[in-house]
Design a protein around this motif. Structure first.
Motif, PDB file in Angstrom:
ATOM      1  N   VAL A 190       7.197  -7.923 -11.898  1.00  0.00           N
ATOM      2  CA  VAL A 190       7.345  -7.141 -10.666  1.00  0.00           C
ATOM      3  C   VAL A 190       6.617  -7.855  -9.519  1.00  0.00           C
ATOM      4  CG1 VAL A 190       6.794  -4.948  -9.548  1.00  0.00           C
ATOM      5  CG2 VAL A 190       7.582  -4.970 -11.903  1.00  0.00           C
ATOM      6  N   LYS A 221       1.631  -1.182  -6.382  1.00  0.00           N
ATOM      7  CA  LYS A 221       0.340  -0.809  -5.817  1.00  0.00           C
ATOM      8  C   LYS A 221      -0.729  -0.775  -6.912  1.00  0.00           C
ATOM      9  CE  LYS A 221      -1.697   3.058  -3.304  1.00  0.00           C
ATOM     10  NZ  LYS A 221      -2.683   2.306  -2.505  1.00  0.00           N
ATOM     11  N   LEU A 222      -0.382  -0.195  -8.053  1.00  0.00           N
ATOM     12  CA  LEU A 222      -1.329  -0.146  -9.171  1.00  0.00           C
ATOM     13  C   LEU A 222      -1.680  -1.552  -9.669  1.00  0.00           C
ATOM     14  CD1 LEU A 222       0.198   2.886 -10.975  1.00  0.00           C
ATOM     15  CD2 LEU A 222      -2.241   2.645 -10.654  1.00  0.00           C
ATOM     16  N   TYR A 223      -0.659  -2.414  -9.713  1.00  0.00           N
ATOM     17  CA  TYR A 223      -0.906  -3.763 -10.214  1.00  0.00           C
ATOM     18  C   TYR A 223      -1.838  -4.543  -9.284  1.00  0.00           C
ATOM     19  CZ  TYR A 223       3.125  -2.809 -13.208  1.00  0.00           C
ATOM     20  OH  TYR A 223       4.001  -2.258 -14.101  1.00  0.00           O
ATOM     21  N   MET A 246      18.506   0.641 -12.476  1.00  0.00           N
ATOM     22  CA  MET A 246      18.074   0.650 -11.074  1.00  0.00           C
ATOM     23  C   MET A 246      19.025   1.444 -10.182  1.00  0.00           C
ATOM     24  SD  MET A 246      16.811  -3.299 -10.717  1.00  0.00           S
ATOM     25  CE  MET A 246      15.518  -3.928 -11.769  1.00  0.00           C
ATOM     26  N   GLY A 251      18.186   5.251  -9.427  1.00  0.00           N
ATOM     27  CA  GLY A 251      17.668   5.170  -8.060  1.00  0.00           C
ATOM     28  C   GLY A 251      18.603   5.810  -7.045  1.00  0.00           C
ATOM     29  N   ASP A 286       0.829  -1.212   0.000  1.00  0.00           N
ATOM     30  CA  ASP A 286       0.000   0.000   0.000  1.00  0.00           C
ATOM     31  C   ASP A 286       0.863   1.262   0.000  1.00  0.00           C
ATOM     32  OD1 ASP A 286      -2.320   1.463   0.037  1.00  0.00           O
ATOM     33  OD2 ASP A 286      -2.418   1.525   2.218  1.00  0.00           O
ATOM     34  N   GLY A 287       2.054   1.168   0.611  1.00  0.00           N
ATOM     35  CA  GLY A 287       2.938   2.322   0.689  1.00  0.00           C
ATOM     36  C   GLY A 287       3.882   2.435  -0.503  1.00  0.00           C
ATOM     37  N   GLY A 288       3.719   1.639  -1.518  1.00  0.00           N
ATOM     38  CA  GLY A 288       4.552   1.713  -2.711  1.00  0.00           C
ATOM     39  C   GLY A 288       5.456   0.505  -2.838  1.00  0.00           C
ATOM     40  N   PRO A 289       6.261   0.390  -3.891  1.00  0.00           N
ATOM     41  CA  PRO A 289       6.346   1.330  -4.995  1.00  0.00           C
ATOM     42  C   PRO A 289       5.052   1.422  -5.812  1.00  0.00           C
ATOM     43  CG  PRO A 289       7.562  -0.667  -5.505  1.00  0.00           C
ATOM     44  CD  PRO A 289       7.146  -0.768  -4.076  1.00  0.00           C
ATOM     45  N   ARG A 290       4.934   2.530  -6.528  1.00  0.00           N
ATOM     46  CA  ARG A 290       3.674   2.860  -7.182  1.00  0.00           C
ATOM     47  C   ARG A 290       3.224   1.785  -8.171  1.00  0.00           C
ATOM     48  NH1 ARG A 290       3.410   8.523 -10.139  1.00  0.00           N
ATOM     49  NH2 ARG A 290       4.057   9.264  -8.094  1.00  0.00           N
ATOM     50  N   VAL A 291       4.177   1.269  -8.968  1.00  0.00           N
ATOM     51  CA  VAL A 291       3.793   0.246  -9.945  1.00  0.00           C
ATOM     52  C   VAL A 291       3.106  -0.931  -9.280  1.00  0.00           C
ATOM     53  CG1 VAL A 291       5.248   0.518 -11.961  1.00  0.00           C
ATOM     54  CG2 VAL A 291       6.222  -0.461  -9.904  1.00  0.00           C
ATOM     55  N   ASP A 301       3.102  -5.342 -15.370  1.00  0.00           N
ATOM     56  CA  ASP A 301       4.340  -6.101 -15.460  1.00  0.00           C
ATOM     57  C   ASP A 301       4.310  -7.194 -14.393  1.00  0.00           C
ATOM     58  OD1 ASP A 301       6.899  -7.071 -15.477  1.00  0.00           O
ATOM     59  OD2 ASP A 301       7.875  -5.105 -15.553  1.00  0.00           O
ATOM     60  N   GLU A 358      -4.408  -3.362  -8.054  1.00  0.00           N
ATOM     61  CA  GLU A 358      -5.765  -2.835  -8.177  1.00  0.00           C
ATOM     62  C   GLU A 358      -6.285  -2.776  -9.613  1.00  0.00           C
ATOM     63  OE1 GLU A 358      -5.241   0.931  -6.238  1.00  0.00           O
ATOM     64  OE2 GLU A 358      -4.675   0.014  -4.347  1.00  0.00           O
ATOM     65  N   MET A 359      -5.442  -3.117 -10.598  1.00  0.00           N
ATOM     66  CA  MET A 359      -5.805  -2.777 -11.969  1.00  0.00           C
ATOM     67  C   MET A 359      -6.204  -3.902 -12.921  1.00  0.00           C
ATOM     68  SD  MET A 359      -5.603   0.443 -13.337  1.00  0.00           S
ATOM     69  CE  MET A 359      -4.790   0.211 -14.923  1.00  0.00           C
TER      70      MET A 359
END
Lengths: 233, 458
Positions: free
Chosen positions: B134, B41-43, B292, B296, B34-39, B131, B45-46
């Motif tokens: 990930v 988190k999106l995966y 990376m 990063g 829930d706190g990331g990374p963003r990718v 992806d 829910e999407m």
């Protein structure tokens, strides 16, 4: 019965609209604030971020390269949905009619066009909706991954399409009444709609809109995030 | 088709008392998404469950079994995430695909996450760009936390962290191997071609996979010859302590191990006062450094740039500084785009330039570049001989078809993992096709001191 009609036609609209915008806003905000240590670039990476993501959202080129059949079904389905969404403006306000008449359309021509395009769209949506359900049931790789939420979401959409089609094809639909209803909602002195089929269509649609930010159907907002993250530098 | 599962070592010592702790740790790790990374988190829910990825997955295409269907693997943690972190999941449970974690699932987690080659083809074709690699890596990372990484992988990581190379070779062994390579080159060309070691102040610091020194050393010889021809032998160096860019922390999903494995290389580059870190023919090593570590800013701003040796050589070929006798490589040669070079780093043209310059009959397989099929041994699988049957008959099936269709007699792959997998694949299916690197081909055809006055290719 009147209580249900009152709930669907008068109370629910005031719940659905804020829930949708708050829910969608909340989801977008949680994605936005979530940290992004390094991009997950996929090559060939695009040169123009905005244009390519927009192209992906409008024409689904990735899907086109992978599965032409699904691309056709998905693209026609979404494009027709967008068309129907635009067409619904006529249901809620006479402004669209007045604008079109200002550029030379006759009221009669307007109704004819609406009947033709809207009718065709309703049939296309229903056909593709059923094909998508059939696809889930018959193709092994899709059936394997299909869960209850996928079936529920598709069934809900199909039910909305069916009730919409019934409204369009059964009897001449009274646009004046819905326009009065929409205006009354905006004026915060709502009048209660009486058409039973319209109320059913309305109830299902509102369920969908409310459900959207909390289900996989939110891909309609998320695609801009994921495609930006993955394909571009 | 073999029925051998991608099963790897699983624990038989999960006692009742530990079960609760493990469950808690796993659930907390999933909640932390829930706190990331963003990718990621999106995966969570999407996914629309459209089934497109399965048509593009080398494993599912190799054998269309339910357990290989990418979204189902991802659902292993997605369902738990939904149960604990989404309002709909908490409220409606299985109706929205949410489900709680059970430690009994962990065995399946190991099997399923170690039957994904992390090739990222799914991401290329997914309408939402999801992806799955990930998610696979996240599952593996959680398994690693609770000690369930397969023994083969655990061993490689341990050896690599102890000795800074995945082969466990000592600096002494490395120097002996380099001396052998120099001798080889003297035999081939009748002159001394040096491979400098531990030279402080050399502009270029070459970091190959250790396999390119110890197992298939032709690539390293090829690069040494390039430096020699350019008269730049005093401008480059290798390190006797850091000669293996391979980094299995990427494969076990442990960020801590990945960074611990990476750090000595950056420190060594600084110690050598290098200007350019020249990564070898190793896809994931280059990806970690270039895509990376550097962006990063794991170790802050770097006093050196990072490029790949194929870019470097290709540039000199383009400028006409290297010459070749193509008749030395007269058999048809096909290039295999390693996923980590092509799809993940965009290095697709440079290896082709080198091969076209040094081979008489260069061929393509289709699709290629960013859409190339995985060798079947990605994400560390090629090191796991306990799943050899899976790799030969399922994950490598599509690759085998592609290579055979090309009609090539030699497959060039710029990646030690690909080379191991492809070598086994060619042997297992008795194709008689040889496998090697890109600079290997160059090494066989390059003209030293322009002796034979060969024609230029560029």
């Amino acid at each position: 019965m009147n209580t249900v009609k009152y709930l669907v036609g008068v109370i629910l609209p005031y719940v659905v609209v804020p829930v949708f915008f708050a829910g969608m806003g909340y989801r977008l905000w949680t994605w936005f604030k979530s940290p992004q240590p390094a991009r997950m670039t996929l090559f060939p990476a695009g040169g123009s971020t905005f244009r390519e993501v927009l192209a992906e959202a409008l024409f689904f080129p990735s899907l086109f390269r992978a599965d032409r059949v699904l691309w056709f079904l998905a693209w026609v389905f979404h494009a027709t949905l967008a068309l129907v969404f635009l067409g619904h403006i006529r249901v809620f306000t006479g402004a669209a009619d007045r604008m079109l008449q200002a550029v030379g359309m006759t009221p009669k021509g307007l109704d004819a066009m609406s009947g033709l395009v809207g009718g065709a769209a309703g049939i296309v949506l229903l056909a593709i909706g059923l094909l998508l359900l059939l696809r889930r049931a018959t193709i092994a790789r899709v059936r394997e991954i299909t869960g209850i939420p996928d079936i529920l979401a598709t069934l809900l959409v199909v039910a909305i399409i069916i009730t919409g089609d019934v409204l369009r094809f059964s009897e001449p639909f009274d646009l004046v009444q819905t326009r009065i209803w929409a205006a009354s909602l905006i004026a915060f002195s709502p009048v209660m709609p009486t058409n039973g089929m319209f109320l059913l269509h309305l109830a299902l649609s509102q369920a969908l809109i409310m459900f959207m930010p909390f289900s996989k159907l939110l891909h309609f907002g998320g695609i801009f995030f994921t495609q930006t993250l993955i394909k571009r530098r | 088709m073999t029925n051998e599962s991608a099963m790897t070592s699983t624990p038989n010592n999960i006692t009742e008392s530990l079960t609760d702790d493990i469950a808690k740790e796993v659930i907390n790790a999933i909640k932390a998404i829930d706190g990331g990374p963003r990718v990621l988190k999106l995966y969570m829910e999407m996914c629309a469950k459209c089934g497109t990825c399965a048509t593009q997955c080398p494993v599912y295409v190799g054998s269309p079994e339910t357990r290989f269907n990418p979204p189902l693997r991802s659902d292993l943690i997605r369902s738990v995430y939904k149960r604990h972190k989404t309002a709909s999941g908490k409220l409606l449970g299985t109706l929205v695909g949410a489900r709680d974690f059970n430690t009994a699932d962990l065995e399946k987690w190991v099997q399923d996450s170690y039957s994904c080659t992390g090739c990222r083809r799914c991401a290329t074709f997914c309408p939402f760009g999801i992806d799955n690699s990930v998610i696979t890596r996240k599952i593996r990372g959680i398994l690693d936390k609770v000690g369930l990484t397969p023994e083969t992988m655990k061993r490689v990581v341990k050896v690599s962290l102890q000795t800074r190379n995945t082969d466990g070779a000592s600096p002494k062994a490395f120097k002996a191997a380099i001396a052998f390579l120099e001798e080889e080159m003297r035999d081939e060309h009748g002159i001394d071609i040096k491979i400098p070691i531990d030279v402080v102040g050399a502009d270029y610091f070459y970091v190959p996979p250790s396999g390119d020194v110890l197992v298939n050393p032709e690539a390293t010889m090829g690069l040494a010859k390039v430096f020699h021809v350019l008269g730049m032998t005093d401008k480059w160096t290798m390190s006797s302590t850091c000669f293996d860019g391979a980094n299995y922390g990427l494969f076990t999903g442990s960020d801590a191990d990945m960074k611990a494995d990476n750090k000595p290389y950056v420190e060594e580059a600084k110690r050598l006062q290098t200007k350019v870190m020249l990564m070898g023919e190793c896809g994931h090593a280059y990806r970690i450094m270039k895509m990376m570590m550097e962006p990063g800013k794991w170790w802050g701003d770097l006093p050196f740039t990072i490029i790949n040796c194929m870019q470097w050589t290709a540039e000199h070929i383009a400028k006409g500084r290297l010459q070749f006798d193509k008749s030395k490589n007269s058999e048809p040669v096909v290039y295999h785009d390693p996923c980590n070079f092509g799809r993940s780093c965009g290095i697709t043209e440079e290896p082709r330039m080198i091969l076209q310059a040094s081979c008489a009959d260069f061929r393509e397989m289709y699709p290629n570049r960013g859409e190339n099929w995985c060798c079947g041994g990605g994400a560390g699988l090629s090191a796991m001989d306990d799943i050899l049957g899976f790799r030969m008959d399922i994950s490598g099936k599509k690759k085998l078809e592609q290579i055979l269709a090309s009609g090539a007699k030699y497959v060039a792959a710029a990646c030690s993992n690909c080379k191991r997998q492809l070598g086994q694949l060619m042997e297992h299916h008795k194709t008689g096709i040889a496998v090697g690197g890109v600079h290997d081909m160059l090494s066989r055809a390059i003209l030293i001191d322009g002796k034979a006055g060969e024609r230029r290719q560029y």
